[in-house]
Design a protein around this motif. Structure first.
Motif, mmCIF file in Angstrom:
data_model
loop_
_atom_site.group_PDB
_atom_site.id
_atom_site.type_symbol
_atom_site.label_atom_id
_atom_site.label_comp_id
_atom_site.label_asym_id
_atom_site.label_seq_id
_atom_site.Cartn_x
_atom_site.Cartn_y
_atom_site.Cartn_z
ATOM 1 N N LEU A 236 0.957 -1.250 0.281
ATOM 2 C CA LEU A 236 0.182 0.002 0.672
ATOM 3 C C LEU A 236 0.798 1.460 -0.238
ATOM 4 C CD1 LEU A 236 -1.154 0.917 3.654
ATOM 5 C CD2 LEU A 236 0.920 -1.149 2.787
ATOM 6 N N ALA A 237 0.498 2.107 -0.151
ATOM 7 C CA ALA A 237 0.680 3.248 -0.384
ATOM 8 C C ALA A 237 -0.035 4.737 0.012
ATOM 9 C CB ALA A 237 1.915 3.774 -1.698
ATOM 10 N N ASP B 68 -5.463 10.256 -1.084
ATOM 11 C CA ASP B 68 -5.737 8.694 -1.019
ATOM 12 C C ASP B 68 -5.525 7.648 -0.592
ATOM 13 O OD1 ASP B 68 -8.120 9.414 -2.271
ATOM 14 O OD2 ASP B 68 -7.746 8.507 -4.143
ATOM 15 N N ILE B 69 -5.966 6.619 0.528
ATOM 16 C CA ILE B 69 -4.902 4.881 0.711
ATOM 17 C C ILE B 69 -5.243 4.251 -0.842
ATOM 18 C CG2 ILE B 69 -4.553 3.571 2.501
ATOM 19 C CD1 ILE B 69 -6.406 5.641 3.645
ATOM 20 N N VAL C 278 -7.496 -1.211 -4.495
ATOM 21 C CA VAL C 278 -8.612 -0.405 -3.927
ATOM 22 C C VAL C 278 -7.709 0.580 -3.925
ATOM 23 C CG1 VAL C 278 -10.075 -1.077 -1.859
ATOM 24 C CG2 VAL C 278 -8.976 -2.836 -2.906
ATOM 25 N N VAL C 279 -9.051 1.700 -4.192
ATOM 26 C CA VAL C 279 -8.061 2.881 -3.326
ATOM 27 C C VAL C 279 -9.564 3.940 -2.487
ATOM 28 C CG1 VAL C 279 -7.636 5.161 -4.597
ATOM 29 C CG2 VAL C 279 -6.580 3.268 -5.431
ATOM 30 N N LEU C 280 -8.729 4.247 -1.724
ATOM 31 C CA LEU C 280 -9.929 4.783 -0.600
ATOM 32 C C LEU C 280 -9.349 6.134 -0.189
ATOM 33 C CD1 LEU C 280 -9.152 1.911 1.888
ATOM 34 C CD2 LEU C 280 -11.046 1.583 0.917
ATOM 35 N N ASP C 281 -10.567 7.073 0.148
ATOM 36 C CA ASP C 281 -9.725 8.259 0.534
ATOM 37 C C ASP C 281 -9.318 8.932 1.934
ATOM 38 O OD1 ASP C 281 -12.506 8.318 2.470
ATOM 39 O OD2 ASP C 281 -13.543 9.168 1.207
ATOM 40 N N ARG D 68 -13.115 4.445 -3.345
ATOM 41 C CA ARG D 68 -13.695 5.310 -3.697
ATOM 42 C C ARG D 68 -13.535 4.442 -5.322
ATOM 43 N NH1 ARG D 68 -9.284 9.240 -5.989
ATOM 44 N NH2 ARG D 68 -10.925 10.093 -7.322
ATOM 45 N N PHE D 69 -12.417 3.773 -5.678
ATOM 46 C CA PHE D 69 -12.970 3.071 -6.677
ATOM 47 C C PHE D 69 -11.957 1.884 -6.492
ATOM 48 C CE2 PHE D 69 -9.667 6.029 -8.036
ATOM 49 C CZ PHE D 69 -8.478 5.262 -8.637
#
Length: 370
Positions: free
Chosen positions: A254-255, A261-262, A273-276, A282-283
């Motif tokens: 992860l980064a 965004d995470i 997996v992209v999270l706010d 998010r998407f």
């Protein structure tokens, strides 16, 4: 602008040709209309003869088919478009695509037939930390010179660093601890009890994100820590469904992107997996191919984000690197083998490793404006 000018010139030439041809086309259409009228008149006359009882008309009938056998021909020729040969490299240069330069480094993991092999790498400053399928963590410079070798009790799974440029790492499952290298001594940074760390990244303000799987692999989650205090727990979406793959032991690299965004590369779930910043989905990015029939299923592994908010992710299944924008749109492939780790160095260069050969490539893929 030059492309538009060329297009406008071609359109103007076509319009000119159409105007020159218009009188000829009108004369030809008039001739066709006259011939059609004569033909219809002859057909009607023949039908009337057939329907009549006039033997004299039938016996005296003379065919006029010969008058219609020669079809009127239109004078002149239509212009044809013949595309020229396009030189790919010249086209890339003309449209100012990024100029990629590559520097090769031979790591200590040099073409072993069996073991050990290069598994992971992480850049701290201008130096590269490496781990492989043995119980070693090694540090080299850009020339490939070995600077440090650290023996460990197990095989390292992940490598990361904090803002102090201290190395952080964890071992393969079922290890539950996150370690830090301080003053060349390995210390326990955190013990996750019944959870196994499978990914670590440091945020821009010094907090830590740690991805983890339960010892029995039935659950996966990402926690955020300020020091040793848990400040965020990410495991499910707003419908209560698990965000990350379970029942597997793969890493969840992860980064944190520059927009906060995470971003998590979920190899087991075959998606990114992209999270706010609050942990809300998010998407998901699941790969994209121009010809899916010739590609394997997308399997993201190592992951990084750059100064343009772009995500760089290695696709192990297809041995290629995807470049994605911060909204999940595919930008392009970087066609280099990347099975032995991925990171960005202090200059923003992409550093990738090859599992089997142990070779490392330092790739300058961003434009001058970066």
């Amino acid at each position: 602008m030059a492309v538009h000018e060329i297009g406008n010139q071609l359109v103007a030439e076509i319009d000119k040709k159409k105007q020159e041809r218009e009188p000829i086309n009108n004369d030809f259409l008039a001739l066709v209309a006259d011939t059609k009228g004569e033909l219809n008149e002859m057909i009607e006359k023949n039908n009337s003869i057939l329907c009549s009882n006039d033997a004299t008309a039938l016996l005296g009938y003379e065919t006029k088919n010969q008058n219609f056998r020669s079809v009127p021909k239109q004078e002149g020729t239509c212009p044809t478009f013949q595309p020229g040969f396009v030189e790919k490299d010249a086209l890339l240069t003309m449209f100012c695509f990024m100029h990629i330069s590559v520097h090769n480094i031979q790591s200590p993991y040099a073409s072993y037939e069996v073991f050990p092999k290069l598994d992971n790498l992480h850049c701290i400053g201008s130096e590269i930390w490496l781990s492989g399928s043995n119980r070693l963590i090694q540090r080299i410079n850009r020339a490939g010179t070995l600077l440090q070798k650290i023996s460990t009790v197990n095989r390292p799974l992940i490598l990361a660093s904090n803002l102090k440029k201290e190395l952080i790492f964890a071992f393969v499952l079922p290890n539950t601890k996150v370690y830090i290298l301080k003053n060349n001594k390995i210390q326990t940074l955190m013990d996750l009890d019944s959870w196994c760390p499978v990914g670590v990244c440091c945020t821009m303000n010094g907090d830590l994100f740690i991805s983890m799987r339960s010892i029995r692999k039935g659950h996966s989650r990402v926690l955020k820590y300020a020091g040793t205090k848990e400040t965020l727990n990410i495991q499910y979406n707003n419908k209560g469904k698990a965000l990350f793959s379970i029942n597997v032991s793969f890493a969840l690299h992860l980064a944190e992107n520059r927009n906060r965004d995470i971003c998590i590369a979920d190899y087991g779930g075959r998606n990114v997996v992209v999270l706010d910043a609050l942990g809300r989905l998010r998407f998901n990015y699941r790969g994209t191919f121009s010809n899916k029939g010739e590609k394997s299923a997308f399997k993201p592994s190592h992951f990084a984000t750059d100064v343009k908010y772009q995500m760089v992710v290695s696709d192990i299944a297809n041995n290629i690197v995807h470049l994605i924008d911060c909204n999940g749109a595919f930008l392009r492939y970087l066609g280099y083998h990347c099975t032995g780790g991925l990171s960005l160095d202090i200059d923003g260069n992409l550093v990738i490793g090859d599992l089997m050969s142990g070779k490392i490539k330092v790739i300058r893929y961003l434009g001058e404006e970066s």
